[in-house]
Every structure is written in C-alpha cells, then in structure tokens.
Design a protein around this motif. Structure first.
Motif, short mmCIF file in Angstrom:
data_model
loop_
_atom_site.label_atom_id
_atom_site.label_comp_id
_atom_site.label_asym_id
_atom_site.label_seq_id
_atom_site.Cartn_x
_atom_site.Cartn_y
_atom_site.Cartn_z
N GLN A 41 0.82 -1.21 0.00
CA GLN A 41 0.00 0.00 0.00
C GLN A 41 0.86 1.26 0.00
O GLN A 41 0.52 2.25 -0.65
CB GLN A 41 -0.94 -0.03 1.21
CG GLN A 41 -2.03 -1.10 1.07
CD GLN A 41 -2.77 -1.39 2.37
OE1 GLN A 41 -2.19 -1.30 3.45
NE2 GLN A 41 -4.04 -1.74 2.27
N SER A 44 1.82 1.82 -3.41
CA SER A 44 0.72 2.43 -4.16
C SER A 44 0.68 3.94 -3.98
O SER A 44 0.13 4.66 -4.82
CB SER A 44 -0.62 1.83 -3.73
OG SER A 44 -0.72 0.49 -4.13
N ASP A 128 -5.31 0.29 -2.64
CA ASP A 128 -4.95 -0.89 -3.42
C ASP A 128 -3.50 -1.26 -3.12
O ASP A 128 -2.72 -0.45 -2.62
CB ASP A 128 -5.12 -0.62 -4.92
CG ASP A 128 -6.58 -0.41 -5.29
OD1 ASP A 128 -7.45 -0.96 -4.58
OD2 ASP A 128 -6.84 0.31 -6.27
#
Length: 481
Positions: A41, A44, A128
C-alpha cells in the motif's frame, strides 16, 4: 550484509508469538503478512525504495505493521514525536525533506496546512496494493530511522540510525541480559522514541514477544509483572516508581519470571532501588542517547546499590572514555566509540560530523571510577530531564525571545516531586507583559512538557566576562521564601 530483520525472523520461527496488544496476538508470520500488505500500500502511494517517509502515530499494532512495512519497502523512516507542537513538527518535516507523512487519524490537525502530503492510517489501509520486491538484506550503513534530538543550539538535529547501529545495539544488549525462549518485553515507551523502537528491533532479532501498550499504565504493567507474562520492561525513574506503587497498593508479588527493569533518563534514588530490591525487581540503570541507538552502558542489578548513581560499564561492543582524564574519578566530557554510533545527521546539520578522531563527543560530563564504572555528573551541562524527556533550555529561550516584550531569557530546571525536574524561565522584559502571557505564548509554540512552569522577572541575567549566559546561576535569582 545484514538480513532484513522481519523476513529472516518470519522464515526462522514463523509460528512464534511476536506481538500482543490487549487480547489480540500475532505470530511473526502474521506480522510479516500484515507488514507486506502495508508495504504494498505504501508502494501504491508512489513511495519507492530509498525514499524518506515521516510517521506520526500512536503505539498500536497498526503502527508496528506500518513500521515493518516501511522497512520491507526500503523506506527511511522519520519518527515524529506526537507530543511536539504543530510548528515544531513543521520544522522537522521541512528539515527532513519528506514528501509524505503517514498520520494516525487523531493527529491530522498537527499536520494540516503543511506542504507535505498527508496520508492517514485509515486511508492507507483502504488503498490498493502494488507489487514490489523486498530487499533480502541491507548494507550496514543503510539508514533505517531518523529521530530528532534537540541540541545546545536550540535547533533539533535529525539523527541517522542505520541497520548496523540498531543491530549492534540489540546484540550488545542481549549479550548483557541473556535470552530465553520465554522472554517477553513490555513496551509502554512510545515507538517514536529510540527506547520504544529498539524493543521492536530486539523482538525480530531475538524472536521475542512484545507486549505493546498504547500508553503507560502502571496498574496493567504491575499486573503483567505479577502474572509473569513479561520478563523485561523499559522505564524511566518516574514510571518505575508508579509500577512499584501499584504493586504495593494491591499487595501483589513480583513473578520469579520477571528478570529486568531497564531504567534510562538519569540515575535512580537509593530509596527507590532499595524498595525495588525488597519487591524482587531487578533494576538495571542505563546510559544512552539517540546518537547511540539506545544503550551504551548498563549497570547490573547486583551492582545497583554499591555503585549508586552509576550507569554501569559499556556494553560489549562499546567503548567509553573521559576526555582529558588521566586517572579514575577525574571528570571530563564523556566520549563514546562503537558500531552503535550514528554516522551523521540530515538537513540543517548534515555537514556536522558526529565524531572527532573516531569518538562521539556527547557533551555530557562524567567520570569513570577505579573499576571502570561510568558516573554521569551533568547531562549536557544544562539539560533538563523531565519525566524521562530531554528538554534543552536554548530551545525554550529561542521561543521566548520571539515575544516582542522579551529582552533577555534564561531557562533552567528546578526540582519537582512528580517529574524530577521542570523548566523555569527568567525574563528581562522591555515592555509590559505578564507571566501568564508568556506561558501562553510558549504553549502555542512548544510541546507541553517544554513550557516553563514559572516565569520570574529579573533586572538582569547572570553572565560571564564573555557575556555568556550562566544558566547554573539562574536559581540564585529565585525569590527567597
């Protein structure tokens, strides 16, 4: 090369208990799984190996997962103190040149308005996941954490702590304390402090359980010690006394499983050591600093009373000497050498070398006795230690001098029954102003524990021939009672 701590531990003992928080528990394999998810994460978020990220959060399992996630993703972590004021945090974020700060949802007001991108913990959890390849090992000089420590200039310094520094510190500690499969460390120290973070490092290196508390709770700590659920705990003198009070008030006995109460932040009074001995609490006094990734010297419990006031001998890989001393008990500046010493600073102080001729000059005054035991006489000369927190007078003086009614400011510590010492300010004013006004002024700019507890107005401050402020003379200006 140093193996990635969590990767190696999860491989070696995946099913061993790693973390306990209340009624919840995680094995090393489960911590690894959670940390990998946070690392994906963080990736991301656009963060990549070698980037620097700031963390501002509470001592919770989620912050443990984020910390390990940062290490898996190869990120340098700037550990922010949640007790600092908004302006202090802004200074550190700018100095560290971070682009992103991960913040506990409760602390967003401390970051709002800054130029740094803020990602809350809840936002991170819902992101995501982007695949990445974690590093299997690190070079010794790989920066893992950056922690800010104030200095005599009044400006905080960002101290680099490397994989080698942390590993050396943990290995020196275990060679001194020993290790068993049943060891569990009660961690009520903030994870942003070197004392708290070092417990996490020890956990993955030793394969040891950490019983984590969001904040210190004397009764719960005493219960864990009574029940034998923990074998070690890190405290300052104030929290040690509170744990002992809880044990005595409830008539609880210390479990024979409990091995070590590691005490930092200054010497422990004889009366406290004697009570601890009567209760069966082995107290080990320590000396260390942010620049040394926790302990440099530790006094064994059996020497606590006969070497009263000492911080012990240097741990296995470490060396201590007194500058200019030619015999025992000759005082001078404490110098430290060893693989646990920082290689340097960042930001404003990036050009400053921490060591001179291979030795770290601590600024602390002390001596070694005839047996090689260290005694710290003066913590950086004017340092105030309040409840285990280091407070530098120059930082408070700089804040006070920003007020238009203040002509001169001098700060020192005075004894306090609860906190050990608290700051008090002496002011030469150039316009009408009250003590309450100056306290409010400081409260808007400094952490609560740094705000002067009293303002004393004087005609002049004590200075030497070079016009340097003599802080040690300030207490003499207090009105007689």
């Amino acid at each position: 090369m140093i193996p990635n701590w969590l990767l190696q531990r999860a491989y070696l003992t995946p099913g061993r208990l790693a973390l306990t928080f209340g009624s919840k528990q995680w094995t090393f394999e489960q911590v690894h799984g959670e940390a990998m998810r946070r690392a994906r994460q963080l990736t991301s978020c656009g963060l990549k190996n070698g980037d620097r990220v700031a963390l501002l959060g509470k001592s919770t399992p989620e912050m443990v997962f984020i910390i390990h996630g940062c290490m898996l993703a190869g990120l340098e972590m700037v550990m922010l103190n949640s007790r600092l004021s908004k302006s202090e945090l802004e200074w550190q974020l700018e100095d560290a040149e971070v682009q992103t700060v991960v913040v506990s949802d409760d602390y967003t007001e401390l970051i709002n308005g800054s130029n740094v991108r803020m990602v809350t913990v809840s936002e991170l959890q819902s992101m995501d996941e982007t695949s990445f390849l974690p590093e299997g090992s690190w070079n010794d000089d790989r920066t893992i954490t950056i922690m800010y420590t104030s200095g005599t200039t009044g400006f905080p310094k960002g101290v680099r702590q490397t994989a080698g520094n942390h590993t050396s510190s943990a290995l020196s500690s275990v060679l001194n304390l020993g290790l068993s499969e049943k060891d569990a460390w009660l961690c009520a120290m903030p994870l942003f402090h070197i004392s708290g973070f070092s417990i996490l490092v020890r956990s993955v290196l030793y394969g040891m359980e950490v019983r984590l508390y969001e904040k210190f709770d004397a009764v719960h700590s005493a219960m864990q010690i009574r029940d034998g659920n923990v074998t070690r705990m890190s405290v300052v003198a104030l929290t040690l006394e509170k744990v002992m009070e809880a044990l005595l008030e409830n008539n609880w006995a210390v479990s024979p499983n409990f091995k070590t109460m590691l005490v930092g932040g200054g010497p422990v009074a004889r009366s406290v050591l004697e009570r601890a001995s009567e209760l069966g609490i082995p107290v080990l006094q320590t000396y260390g600093m942010t620049e040394t990734s926790s302990q440099t010297a530790t006094l064994s419990s059996e020497d606590a009373l006969q070497k009263l006031g000492s911080s012990g001998k240097p741990l296995f890989f470490n060396e201590i000497k007194i500058e200019g001393a030619s015999k025992a008990k000759e005082a001078g500046e404490i110098l430290i050498r060893g693989p646990h010493v920082t290689p340097g600073y960042i930001g404003r102080f990036s050009e400053r070398q921490p060591m001179v001729d291979g030795w770290l000059h601590t600024g602390d005054i002390g001596y070694l006795d005839e047996d090689g035991y260290l005694y710290v006489m003066d913590r950086r000369s004017d340092l105030i230690i309040s409840g285990g927190e280091n407070i530098y007078p120059a930082e408070i003086e700089n804040a006070l001098m920003g007020h238009p009614a203040v002509q001169e400011a001098g700060v020192c510590g005075i004894e306090n029954d609860t906190w050990g010492s608290v700051p008090i300010a002496f002011i030469v004013k150039k316009a009408d102003v009250t003590g309450d006004m100056l306290i409010d002024y400081c409260a808007a700019r400094l952490a609560k524990y740094k705000v002067p507890k009293q303002i004393v107005f004087v005609d002049q401050l004590p200075r030497n021939a070079s016009n340097k402020l003599l802080r040690r003379e300030l207490k003499k200006l207090l009105p007689s009672t």
